[in-house]
Design a protein around this motif. Sequence first.
Motif, PDB file in Angstrom:
ATOM      1  N   ILE A  58       1.017  -1.221   0.114  1.00  0.00           N
ATOM      2  CA  ILE A  58      -0.331   0.388   0.312  1.00  0.00           C
ATOM      3  C   ILE A  58       0.958   0.796   0.324  1.00  0.00           C
ATOM      4  N   ARG A  62      -1.467   6.552  -0.454  1.00  0.00           N
ATOM      5  CA  ARG A  62      -2.634   5.631  -0.153  1.00  0.00           C
ATOM      6  C   ARG A  62      -3.608   5.558   1.754  1.00  0.00           C
ATOM      7  N   SER A  66      -9.454   8.066   4.577  1.00  0.00           N
ATOM      8  CA  SER A  66     -10.431   7.641   3.884  1.00  0.00           C
ATOM      9  C   SER A  66     -10.935   6.729   3.243  1.00  0.00           C
ATOM     10  N   ASN A  67      -9.561   5.729   2.764  1.00  0.00           N
ATOM     11  CA  ASN A  67      -9.224   4.640   2.442  1.00  0.00           C
ATOM     12  C   ASN A  67      -9.146   3.262   3.595  1.00  0.00           C
ATOM     13  N   ASN A  73     -14.137   0.147   2.174  1.00  0.00           N
ATOM     14  CA  ASN A  73     -13.152   0.903   1.856  1.00  0.00           C
ATOM     15  C   ASN A  73     -11.679   0.415   1.820  1.00  0.00           C
ATOM     16  N   ILE A  74     -11.246  -0.468   2.671  1.00  0.00           N
ATOM     17  CA  ILE A  74     -10.290  -1.148   2.530  1.00  0.00           C
ATOM     18  C   ILE A  74     -10.619  -2.435   1.580  1.00  0.00           C
ATOM     19  N   ASN A  76     -11.738  -2.643  -0.843  1.00  0.00           N
ATOM     20  CA  ASN A  76     -11.726  -1.632  -2.284  1.00  0.00           C
ATOM     21  C   ASN A  76     -10.392  -1.209  -2.972  1.00  0.00           C
ATOM     22  N   LEU A  77      -9.773  -0.973  -1.968  1.00  0.00           N
ATOM     23  CA  LEU A  77      -8.468   0.145  -1.892  1.00  0.00           C
ATOM     24  C   LEU A  77      -7.394  -1.655  -2.419  1.00  0.00           C
ATOM     25  N   GLU A  80      -7.995  -2.570  -5.686  1.00  0.00           N
ATOM     26  CA  GLU A  80      -8.021  -1.537  -6.579  1.00  0.00           C
ATOM     27  C   GLU A  80      -5.829  -1.979  -7.076  1.00  0.00           C
TER      28      GLU A  80
END
Length: 88
Positions: A58, A62, A66-67, A73-74, A76-77, A80
């Motif tokens: 990571i 990033r 918000s991540n 959210n985590i 999604n990160l 990605e």
Amino acid sequence: MTKDEAVAAVRDYLQNVVLGSAEEEIAPDAPLLEWGILTSLTTVQLIGHIQTEYGIAIPHDRVVGSNFATIDNIANLLAELSGTPAQV
């Protein structure tokens, strides 16, 4: 890593390692930072676990609130960063 795989992996880590109990499941949209589940220390530990266990680095830029606000959210990160598009 798909989003669903990431949700399961992050939830498992948070419940078993951070909270020390899998009795009550953390919802994917639970506010981890607000509830104190993730702190600066546990966030760094989670990032280290993700890199060691899943080989996903990571980037520093990033690592923002918000991540890491929710398991969703985590996840999604992670989806990605692993090259799997996040599903909405």
